[in-house]
Design a protein around this motif. Structure first.
Motif, PDB file in Angstrom:
ATOM      1  N   HIS A 119      -7.759   3.676   2.433  1.00 47.16           N
ATOM      2  CA  HIS A 119      -7.677   4.648   3.257  1.00 47.16           C
ATOM      3  C   HIS A 119      -8.832   5.732   2.785  1.00 47.16           C
ATOM      4  O   HIS A 119      -8.726   6.258   1.866  1.00 47.16           O
ATOM      5  CB  HIS A 119      -6.440   5.318   3.213  1.00 47.16           C
ATOM      6  CG  HIS A 119      -5.246   4.278   3.821  1.00 47.16           C
ATOM      7  ND1 HIS A 119      -4.845   4.179   5.203  1.00 47.16           N
ATOM      8  CD2 HIS A 119      -4.638   3.422   3.118  1.00 47.16           C
ATOM      9  CE1 HIS A 119      -4.019   3.207   5.114  1.00 47.16           C
ATOM     10  NE2 HIS A 119      -3.944   2.723   3.870  1.00 47.16           N
ATOM     11  N   CYS A 179       0.860  -1.117   0.097  1.00 44.33           N
ATOM     12  CA  CYS A 179      -0.113  -0.068   0.022  1.00 44.33           C
ATOM     13  C   CYS A 179       1.106   1.120  -0.065  1.00 44.33           C
ATOM     14  O   CYS A 179       1.748   1.309   0.832  1.00 44.33           O
ATOM     15  CB  CYS A 179      -0.642  -0.132   1.322  1.00 44.33           C
ATOM     16  SG  CYS A 179      -1.663   1.545   1.423  1.00 44.33           S
ATOM     17  N   VAL A 213       0.309   4.138   0.850  1.00 46.81           N
ATOM     18  CA  VAL A 213       0.007   4.898   2.124  1.00 46.81           C
ATOM     19  C   VAL A 213       0.524   4.374   3.373  1.00 46.81           C
ATOM     20  O   VAL A 213       1.288   5.126   4.137  1.00 46.81           O
ATOM     21  CB  VAL A 213      -1.582   5.377   2.288  1.00 46.81           C
ATOM     22  CG1 VAL A 213      -1.686   6.016   3.663  1.00 46.81           C
ATOM     23  CG2 VAL A 213      -2.115   5.873   1.161  1.00 46.81           C
ATOM     24  N   CYS A 214       0.284   3.058   3.716  1.00 42.78           N
ATOM     25  CA  CYS A 214       0.622   2.680   4.838  1.00 42.78           C
ATOM     26  C   CYS A 214       1.619   1.467   4.936  1.00 42.78           C
ATOM     27  O   CYS A 214       2.114   0.882   5.728  1.00 42.78           O
ATOM     28  CB  CYS A 214      -0.541   1.901   5.791  1.00 42.78           C
ATOM     29  SG  CYS A 214      -1.222   0.639   5.137  1.00 42.78           S
ATOM     30  N   HIS A 258      -8.910  -3.441   1.351  1.00 45.12           N
ATOM     31  CA  HIS A 258      -7.763  -2.477   1.994  1.00 45.12           C
ATOM     32  C   HIS A 258      -7.799  -1.011   1.402  1.00 45.12           C
ATOM     33  O   HIS A 258      -7.590  -0.826   0.233  1.00 45.12           O
ATOM     34  CB  HIS A 258      -6.465  -2.946   1.978  1.00 45.12           C
ATOM     35  CG  HIS A 258      -5.405  -1.847   2.775  1.00 45.12           C
ATOM     36  ND1 HIS A 258      -4.911  -2.232   4.207  1.00 45.12           N
ATOM     37  CD2 HIS A 258      -4.611  -0.930   2.282  1.00 45.12           C
ATOM     38  CE1 HIS A 258      -4.197  -1.281   4.378  1.00 45.12           C
ATOM     39  NE2 HIS A 258      -4.010  -0.620   3.279  1.00 45.12           N
TER      40      HIS A 258
END
Ligand SMILES: [Zn+2]
Ligand SMILES: [Zn+2]
Length: 171
Positions: free
Chosen positions: A154, A138, A140-141, A152
C-alpha cells in the motif's frame, strides 16, 4: 473398525517383567484454541502402545502415533493440517507416590483416549500454519499474502486523512 477408548491392562495377563506391543485405533477428540476447532485427522488414530508390567507391580506405558491437526491456519485462516508426532510415556506404580501415579490409569484400566488427546494437545505446535512460511494476511487490507504475492503493498500508509482523524481524537 473397533475403537479403543479404555484398555483393560489386567486383561493382557502380563507377568512381571513382561511387555507387549499393541496396535490400536483410538478416537482423538478435537482441540479448541479460542473459538477455533482443530480436529485430529484421521479422527480414529492408529496408535502403537507398549505396555510393560513392572517387576515391582504397576505398568510402564509408551504411546506413539502421528496425526494431522486440521483447522484454520493461525496466520491466513485458510485450511491447515500439519502432521503432529506424539511420543509419550506414563508410569503407574500403585503406592509409590504421585510422580509414578499416572492420571490415566485407575485400577488397571487405562484411559487411552484421554491420554492420546492430552498428548496430542501437548505435541501440537504453538502456531498451526498452512505451511511453515505462510505469509499471513496483509495488516492493512487483509488480503491473503500467499496469493497476493510479495509485490502487494500500500503506497500511502497511513492515509493522510486518517492521520488527521487520529490527531483530532488525541485532542
Ligand atoms: Zn496460512
Ligand atoms: Zn493489503
Amino acid at each position: 473398525m473397533a475403537l479403543t477408548h479404555d484398555l483393560d491392562l489386567a486383561g493382557l495377563r502380563l507377568s512381571p517383567g513382561e511387555g507387549r506391543r499393541l496396535a490400536l485405533d483410538v478416537p482423538v477428540e478435537p482441540l479448541f484454541f479460542g473459538s477455533e476447532r482443530y480436529a485430529a485427522e484421521p479422527p480414529a488414530v492408529p496408535v502403537q502402545l507398549e505396555v510393560s508390567r513392572m517387576l515391582g507391580g504397576g505398568y510402564a506405558l509408551h504411546l506413539r502415533f502421528a496425526a494431522a491437526v486440521a483447522g484454520p491456519c493461525m496466520r491466513c485462516l485458510e485450511a491447515a493440517a500439519p502432521l503432529v508426532e506424539v511420543d509419550a510415556r506414563e508410569v503407574d506404580q500403585p503406592g509409590s507416590g504421585d510422580e509414578l501415579d499416572s492420571p490415566y490409569v485407575s485400577g488397571e484400566t487405562l484411559d487411552l483416549a484421554g491420554w492420546a488427546h492430552d498428548a496430542f494437545a501437548l505435541a501440537v505446535p504453538a502456531k498451526i500454519l498452512c505451511r511453515e512460511d505462510c505469509a499471513g494476511l496483509c495488516p492493512v487490507c487483509a488480503a491473503n499474502l500467499n496469493e497476493a504475492g510479495p509485490e502487494h503493498s500500500h503506497a500511502r500508509v497511513p492515509d493522510s486523512r486518517w492521520a488527521k482523524l487520529r490527531e483530532l481524537k488525541l485532542e
